[in-house]
Design a protein around this motif. Structure first.
Motif, PDB file in Angstrom:
ATOM      1  N   ALA A   1       0.807  -1.227   0.000  1.00  0.00           N
ATOM      2  CA  ALA A   1       0.000   0.000   0.000  1.00  0.00           C
ATOM      3  C   ALA A   1       0.835   1.269   0.000  1.00  0.00           C
ATOM      4  O   ALA A   1       0.486   2.260  -0.648  1.00  0.00           O
ATOM      5  CB  ALA A   1      -0.934  -0.009   1.210  1.00  0.00           C
ATOM      6  N   GLU A   2       1.964   1.258   0.717  1.00  0.00           N
ATOM      7  CA  GLU A   2       2.756   2.472   0.834  1.00  0.00           C
ATOM      8  C   GLU A   2       3.656   2.721  -0.377  1.00  0.00           C
ATOM      9  O   GLU A   2       4.332   3.751  -0.456  1.00  0.00           O
ATOM     10  CB  GLU A   2       3.614   2.450   2.105  1.00  0.00           C
ATOM     11  N   SER A   3       3.680   1.794  -1.331  1.00  0.00           N
ATOM     12  CA  SER A   3       4.520   1.981  -2.514  1.00  0.00           C
ATOM     13  C   SER A   3       3.704   2.053  -3.799  1.00  0.00           C
ATOM     14  O   SER A   3       4.249   1.952  -4.886  1.00  0.00           O
ATOM     15  CB  SER A   3       5.550   0.846  -2.628  1.00  0.00           C
ATOM     16  N   THR A   4       2.406   2.237  -3.660  1.00  0.00           N
ATOM     17  CA  THR A   4       1.550   2.399  -4.818  1.00  0.00           C
ATOM     18  C   THR A   4       0.361   3.268  -4.441  1.00  0.00           C
ATOM     19  O   THR A   4       0.277   3.757  -3.315  1.00  0.00           O
ATOM     20  CB  THR A   4       1.080   1.024  -5.357  1.00  0.00           C
ATOM     21  N   ALA A   5      -0.561   3.476  -5.379  1.00  0.00           N
ATOM     22  CA  ALA A   5      -1.741   4.296  -5.097  1.00  0.00           C
ATOM     23  C   ALA A   5      -2.826   4.005  -6.120  1.00  0.00           C
ATOM     24  O   ALA A   5      -2.538   3.670  -7.271  1.00  0.00           O
ATOM     25  CB  ALA A   5      -1.380   5.783  -5.131  1.00  0.00           C
ATOM     26  N   LYS A   6      -4.073   4.112  -5.677  1.00  0.00           N
ATOM     27  CA  LYS A   6      -5.199   3.925  -6.589  1.00  0.00           C
ATOM     28  C   LYS A   6      -5.342   5.115  -7.525  1.00  0.00           C
ATOM     29  O   LYS A   6      -5.679   4.961  -8.693  1.00  0.00           O
ATOM     30  CB  LYS A   6      -6.495   3.744  -5.792  1.00  0.00           C
ATOM     31  N   GLY A   7      -5.102   6.304  -6.973  1.00  0.00           N
ATOM     32  CA  GLY A   7      -5.300   7.520  -7.757  1.00  0.00           C
ATOM     33  C   GLY A   7      -6.695   8.082  -7.576  1.00  0.00           C
ATOM     34  O   GLY A   7      -7.600   7.406  -7.083  1.00  0.00           O
ATOM     35  N   SER A   8      -6.871   9.327  -7.954  1.00  0.00           N
ATOM     36  CA  SER A   8      -8.173   9.989  -7.887  1.00  0.00           C
ATOM     37  C   SER A   8      -8.138  11.185  -8.840  1.00  0.00           C
ATOM     38  O   SER A   8      -7.211  11.300  -9.640  1.00  0.00           O
ATOM     39  CB  SER A   8      -8.483  10.430  -6.445  1.00  0.00           C
ATOM     40  N   TYR A   9      -9.129  12.050  -8.735  1.00  0.00           N
ATOM     41  CA  TYR A   9      -9.207  13.178  -9.665  1.00  0.00           C
ATOM     42  C   TYR A   9      -9.383  14.486  -8.913  1.00  0.00           C
ATOM     43  O   TYR A   9     -10.026  14.536  -7.865  1.00  0.00           O
ATOM     44  CB  TYR A   9     -10.382  13.007 -10.630  1.00  0.00           C
ATOM     45  N   ARG A  10      -8.791  15.531  -9.468  1.00  0.00           N
ATOM     46  CA  ARG A  10      -8.982  16.885  -8.950  1.00  0.00           C
ATOM     47  C   ARG A  10      -9.374  17.796 -10.113  1.00  0.00           C
ATOM     48  O   ARG A  10      -8.873  17.655 -11.220  1.00  0.00           O
ATOM     49  CB  ARG A  10      -7.693  17.431  -8.322  1.00  0.00           C
ATOM     50  N   HIS A  11     -10.236  18.748  -9.808  1.00  0.00           N
ATOM     51  CA  HIS A  11     -10.617  19.728 -10.824  1.00  0.00           C
ATOM     52  C   HIS A  11      -9.418  20.576 -11.216  1.00  0.00           C
ATOM     53  O   HIS A  11      -8.652  21.027 -10.357  1.00  0.00           O
ATOM     54  CB  HIS A  11     -11.746  20.618 -10.307  1.00  0.00           C
ATOM     55  N   PHE A  12      -9.256  20.778 -12.511  1.00  0.00           N
ATOM     56  CA  PHE A  12      -8.158  21.585 -13.023  1.00  0.00           C
ATOM     57  C   PHE A  12      -8.275  23.029 -12.551  1.00  0.00           C
ATOM     58  O   PHE A  12      -7.287  23.661 -12.160  1.00  0.00           O
ATOM     59  CB  PHE A  12      -8.149  21.516 -14.555  1.00  0.00           C
ATOM     60  N   ILE A  13      -9.480  23.554 -12.574  1.00  0.00           N
ATOM     61  CA  ILE A  13      -9.734  24.915 -12.109  1.00  0.00           C
ATOM     62  C   ILE A  13     -10.851  24.880 -11.074  1.00  0.00           C
ATOM     63  O   ILE A  13     -11.881  24.246 -11.270  1.00  0.00           O
ATOM     64  CB  ILE A  13     -10.132  25.849 -13.276  1.00  0.00           C
ATOM     65  N   SER A  14     -10.615  25.554  -9.959  1.00  0.00           N
ATOM     66  CA  SER A  14     -11.616  25.610  -8.888  1.00  0.00           C
ATOM     67  C   SER A  14     -11.749  27.055  -8.432  1.00  0.00           C
ATOM     68  O   SER A  14     -10.754  27.795  -8.378  1.00  0.00           O
ATOM     69  CB  SER A  14     -11.181  24.724  -7.704  1.00  0.00           C
ATOM     70  N   TYR A  15     -12.956  27.453  -8.120  1.00  0.00           N
ATOM     71  CA  TYR A  15     -13.221  28.837  -7.727  1.00  0.00           C
ATOM     72  C   TYR A  15     -13.570  28.935  -6.244  1.00  0.00           C
ATOM     73  O   TYR A  15     -14.300  28.098  -5.711  1.00  0.00           O
ATOM     74  CB  TYR A  15     -14.363  29.421  -8.553  1.00  0.00           C
ATOM     75  N   ALA A  16     -13.045  29.955  -5.613  1.00  0.00           N
ATOM     76  CA  ALA A  16     -13.396  30.237  -4.220  1.00  0.00           C
ATOM     77  C   ALA A  16     -14.773  30.907  -4.179  1.00  0.00           C
ATOM     78  O   ALA A  16     -15.145  31.647  -5.088  1.00  0.00           O
ATOM     79  CB  ALA A  16     -12.356  31.139  -3.581  1.00  0.00           C
ATOM     80  N   THR A  17     -15.522  30.629  -3.141  1.00  0.00           N
ATOM     81  CA  THR A  17     -16.841  31.249  -2.960  1.00  0.00           C
ATOM     82  C   THR A  17     -16.932  31.879  -1.572  1.00  0.00           C
ATOM     83  O   THR A  17     -16.059  31.670  -0.732  1.00  0.00           O
ATOM     84  CB  THR A  17     -17.969  30.211  -3.119  1.00  0.00           C
TER      85      THR A  17
END
Length: 219
Positions: free
Chosen positions: A161-177
């Motif tokens: 587990a500590e030498s790999t990762a499943k991965g995920s997604y993040r928005h390229f652009i995010s706006y503060a509100t």
């Protein structure tokens, strides 16, 4: 915080010289250990190199560190890759949606952009690298490959587990509100200190928002 906002180095010259020596010496463990500061500034790095010197095996060396630290370093590398790729994408394409991008639709599915007119930049995501994520099907996907190959990194499900990762997604652009601010300290010529309040989506960082707000941008 002020130093980082101005783009100033936070680490001491001595620490930077040690990191540089690791590169220029082609990973000479003994030489780097001798050059390390005697204080506790680089205690994790010292522990890792001592393990590497003892076992001659990168994975066994990493296992000398606490499990929580090993996971943290893995997550930090994923974020590093994401930031490198995000900066490169902005250099190449700005805030324009391009064919082959990844986006999240209204039901939460991650899909490939086939028609740019039907997707907004706010929907575009970039993956945190791992073995369960898709990559863009364009030049940015190729850039991911180049970055990972350059670091000799491959994420595999069967690895510990500590030498790999499943991965995920993040928005390229995010706006503060809900942005609010007030002056805390000022003189006749300028505002010396201000208090800001705002909200960001999960996975977004307040430090990056403040960097952009203060117009100190390093791409």
């Amino acid at each position: 915080g002020r130093q980082r906002g101005k783009g100033e180095w936070i680490e001491s010259e001595e620490v930077r010289e040690v990191r540089s020596l690791w590169k220029t010496s082609n990973g000479d463990v003994t030489a780097v250990l001798k050059a390390m500061p005697k204080n506790s500034v680089m205690h994790r790095e010292r522990q890792l190199l001592q393990g590497l010197k003892r076992y001659k095996d990168p994975y066994r060396a990493i296992c000398t560190l606490p499990y929580s630290v090993r996971l943290l370093w893995g997550n930090a590398y994923q974020s590093y890759v994401w930031n490198v790729v995000a900066s490169e994408r902005f250099k190449r394409h700005g805030s324009t949606v391009i064919l082959g991008d990844l986006y999240i639709n209204d039901t939460g599915e991650v899909l490939i952009v086939k028609e740019t007119s039907k997707v907004t930049i706010e929907q575009i995501v970039l993956p945190l690298p791992g073995y369960r994520v898709a990559y863009p099907e364009n030049d940015i996907g190729q850039f991911y490959e180049e970055v990972l190959q350059n670091d000799n990194i491959v994420f595999r499900k069967e690895k510990p587990a500590e030498s790999t990762a499943k991965g995920s997604y993040r928005h390229f652009i995010s706006y503060a509100t809900s942005i609010q601010w007030e002056c805390v300290e000022s003189d006749e010529e300028s505002i010396e200190a201000a208090l800001f309040k705002f909200e960001l989506k999960k996975g977004s960082y307040a430090t990056m928002f403040m960097r952009e707000l203060m117009a100190v941008t390093f791409v």
